[in-house]
Design an enzyme around this catalytic site. Sequence first.
Site, PDB file in Angstrom:
ATOM      1  N   ARG A 196      -5.471   1.680  12.821  1.00 21.02           N
ATOM      2  CA  ARG A 196      -6.676   2.127  12.393  1.00 21.02           C
ATOM      3  C   ARG A 196      -7.793   0.960  12.697  1.00 21.02           C
ATOM      4  O   ARG A 196      -8.417  -0.049  11.792  1.00 21.02           O
ATOM      5  CB  ARG A 196      -6.965   2.319  10.847  1.00 21.02           C
ATOM      6  CG  ARG A 196      -6.133   3.500  10.396  1.00 21.02           C
ATOM      7  CD  ARG A 196      -5.697   3.677   9.067  1.00 21.02           C
ATOM      8  NE  ARG A 196      -4.919   4.749   8.508  1.00 21.02           N
ATOM      9  CZ  ARG A 196      -5.467   5.783   8.009  1.00 21.02           C
ATOM     10  NH1 ARG A 196      -6.485   6.001   7.834  1.00 21.02           N
ATOM     11  NH2 ARG A 196      -4.284   6.737   7.649  1.00 21.02           N
ATOM     12  N   GLU A 198       0.770  -1.305   0.002  1.00 20.48           N
ATOM     13  CA  GLU A 198       0.041  -0.081   0.215  1.00 20.48           C
ATOM     14  C   GLU A 198       0.948   1.280   0.099  1.00 20.48           C
ATOM     15  O   GLU A 198       0.652   2.425  -0.418  1.00 20.48           O
ATOM     16  CB  GLU A 198      -0.900  -0.089   1.131  1.00 20.48           C
ATOM     17  CG  GLU A 198      -1.732   1.228   1.351  1.00 20.48           C
ATOM     18  CD  GLU A 198      -3.081   1.002   2.077  1.00 20.48           C
ATOM     19  OE1 GLU A 198      -3.510   2.132   2.684  1.00 20.48           O
ATOM     20  OE2 GLU A 198      -3.487   0.041   2.254  1.00 20.48           O
ATOM     21  N   LYS A 199       1.967   1.189   0.809  1.00 23.04           N
ATOM     22  CA  LYS A 199       2.804   2.577   0.543  1.00 23.04           C
ATOM     23  C   LYS A 199       4.390   1.856   0.872  1.00 23.04           C
ATOM     24  O   LYS A 199       4.521   0.872   0.997  1.00 23.04           O
ATOM     25  CB  LYS A 199       2.458   3.273   1.947  1.00 23.04           C
ATOM     26  CG  LYS A 199       2.420   2.431   3.281  1.00 23.04           C
ATOM     27  CD  LYS A 199       1.804   3.356   4.305  1.00 23.04           C
ATOM     28  CE  LYS A 199       0.242   3.631   4.305  1.00 23.04           C
ATOM     29  NZ  LYS A 199      -0.420   2.440   4.951  1.00 23.04           N
ATOM     30  N   TYR A 210      -0.968  -2.187  14.019  1.00 25.44           N
ATOM     31  CA  TYR A 210      -1.963  -1.279  13.020  1.00 25.44           C
ATOM     32  C   TYR A 210      -2.879  -0.413  13.931  1.00 25.44           C
ATOM     33  O   TYR A 210      -3.597  -1.029  14.645  1.00 25.44           O
ATOM     34  CB  TYR A 210      -2.508  -2.465  12.053  1.00 25.44           C
ATOM     35  CG  TYR A 210      -3.491  -1.805  11.011  1.00 25.44           C
ATOM     36  CD1 TYR A 210      -2.843  -0.918  10.056  1.00 25.44           C
ATOM     37  CD2 TYR A 210      -4.815  -1.705  11.386  1.00 25.44           C
ATOM     38  CE1 TYR A 210      -3.758  -0.577   8.949  1.00 25.44           C
ATOM     39  CE2 TYR A 210      -5.624  -1.095  10.347  1.00 25.44           C
ATOM     40  CZ  TYR A 210      -5.026  -0.451   9.079  1.00 25.44           C
ATOM     41  OH  TYR A 210      -5.961  -0.101   8.161  1.00 25.44           O
ATOM     42  N   ASP A 269      -7.522  -3.908   5.844  1.00 18.94           N
ATOM     43  CA  ASP A 269      -8.765  -3.404   6.005  1.00 18.94           C
ATOM     44  C   ASP A 269      -9.674  -3.053   4.421  1.00 18.94           C
ATOM     45  O   ASP A 269      -9.028  -3.604   3.514  1.00 18.94           O
ATOM     46  CB  ASP A 269      -8.778  -1.930   6.689  1.00 18.94           C
ATOM     47  CG  ASP A 269      -7.965  -0.710   5.912  1.00 18.94           C
ATOM     48  OD1 ASP A 269      -7.649  -1.082   4.820  1.00 18.94           O
ATOM     49  OD2 ASP A 269      -7.543  -0.013   6.718  1.00 18.94           O
ATOM     50  N   ASP A 277      -3.093  -2.510   3.278  1.00 18.79           N
ATOM     51  CA  ASP A 277      -3.221  -2.663   4.913  1.00 18.79           C
ATOM     52  C   ASP A 277      -4.549  -3.603   5.222  1.00 18.79           C
ATOM     53  O   ASP A 277      -5.342  -3.795   4.071  1.00 18.79           O
ATOM     54  CB  ASP A 277      -3.720  -1.267   5.308  1.00 18.79           C
ATOM     55  CG  ASP A 277      -2.500  -0.191   5.276  1.00 18.79           C
ATOM     56  OD1 ASP A 277      -1.201  -0.767   5.143  1.00 18.79           O
ATOM     57  OD2 ASP A 277      -2.665   0.963   5.654  1.00 18.79           O
TER      58      ASP A 277
END
Length: 630
Positions: A344, A15-16, A342, A122, A120
């Site tokens: 979130r 993702e990043k 993580y 989610d 990520d």
Amino acid sequence: MTAASSHQSTLYIAEKPSLAKAIAEGLGVVKRGNGFIECRGGATVTWCFGHLLEQAEPDAYLPDDIPKTKKGSKIWRLQDLPIFPKAWLSIVKKEKGIKTQLATIGKLIRASDVVVNAGDPDREGQLLVDEVLEHFKCRKPVKRFWVSAIDPVSIKKGLAHLKENVNYAGMRDAARGRSRADWLLGMNLSRAYTLTSKSEDGKSRLIAVGRVQTPTLAMVARRDYAVRNFVPKSYLAISALLEKAGVPFRARWKPKPGQSGMDEEGKLLLDLKLGHELVERLAKEKTALVLSAETKRRKAFQPKVYSLADIQVEANRLYGMTADDTLKVCQSLYETHKITSYPRTDCAYLPESQHAEAPAVLAAIAKTFPATAKAVERADTSIKSPTFNDKKVTAHHGIVPVANVVDWSKLSDREQKLYRLIARRYIAQFFPVHEFDETTVELQIGDEKFVAKGKVVVRKGWKVLFDKKEDAAEKKGEDDSSSQTLPSLTKGETVEVKAVEGKEDKTKPPAYFTEGTLIAAMENIWRSFEDPQLQAKLKEAGGIGTPATRAAIIQELKRKTYLASEGRKLHCTELGRSVLLKASPKVRSAAMTAFFETKMQLVEKGEYGLDAFVSEYERFIQGELDALKI
């Protein structure tokens, strides 16, 4: 399937960049390229910068003959509403470097045998990589890398246990459904409200509404109204000062059933004249009869670890940090320093399997944050608190430290503060339960009843970690007398009445929202409703917004100047109130948002199709437009 087979080339799309780096280090770095890292075993790791694609603007779906503004966009017209895309279009985001990185990912996909979605853990993380694969029409086998922490141990576990990406299609569809519904509401109703409203000077003004933004704005506006229009009421608090064998203690007056002069809830005595007469009469009594005395051993279990909302509330209360600041710092601890899990997450529980990792995690805490060394030494890893509960864990477990160490001086002041909070909650899991004896005594003075409460700590347990001034605010609102030490009392005996007192006070207005309390209110919005079914739905939905989006929603409302800060307090502005006056009750209502989230959960589980959801939402939007007579 293991991380990579010798005869297959595997591409990991993270993702990043920070996650890509962690995965590459787990695989074993061979060579760094421009936008990718070559690793052992024929594996390559590349990365996104968050979403590389975004939804096309309404102009992409509107006829070409519509007149344009000076900036080149098509003008807004009522006759073009509703805008319901038949085929949804995605475009490459315009931020610097995205087009080049996307092209790099495309070449790497074509050169690989197997692709791994390393978004990520989610909904958004799932969609973020899946939409890139769809953009390049990828037909290759796709696996899913799923970890909730990016320390070396977690990365290696994730690499050794890749899942089938198709199993997460429901999460992708839920994220896409959220995105499309947000677009439909925002683009259609913001245009409709703007085009049908005029300010006092006759000019149009932007009335922007959002699925979660508008109900959040409405909450702040209602609270502002409640505080500003609050009319305090005087009441009398009656108590008795008693004594037995030289030990003084206090008891509070207990109103009789149907007592006159009380407030609606039967808790406060509003009739001051009646109260003062009562005090005057009881002041003549010299003794009180003990009607009952009961002592119970109580236990306070270890505090759960933090969910994102919990730590946002705490950081705002203790340090005045905004919700967005707290999320960024938590993200930095997770992503940059790799010392927490993580962030979130809406969950405050931990998987039972993680209990075995406690010695390594505690050792890492003591090395990273040396001030915790004594507490870590006293921690007992044979203790398994109720926080370790597989049945309570959702997609992501609570925020905890991980078995990774950094130099304490390398952390910023805010990072140190939040790591300290996270570490303390974790260490508390391995301290004994807090135990105390709670005594309740009912007494009779004249013909009135009084109640005295007392508490004696039997075992301090985990609370030894929390005896700090900063935590005093948590005790606000507790009955001071409940922590008093009572003398030994038995039914039928009498004690001396030293005084009966009446203290006048005034009712207090509710507090203005802060970013911390607004985050908590968004999560616990069900408390605002009386309908049990609606409460249950709101609870099931987890409130309005998600742990990942709530801080951003508050930021966006401030950016649009619908909300304004005054110190730590948040207020709805005049412009914000004009938005609420224009928006329909359904758009303002948190109930509508809760039903939306419930539908998303069904989509995620595969129990409700994405197209069916979008069609249902389009019907809702059409109904709103019809109500405006468009």
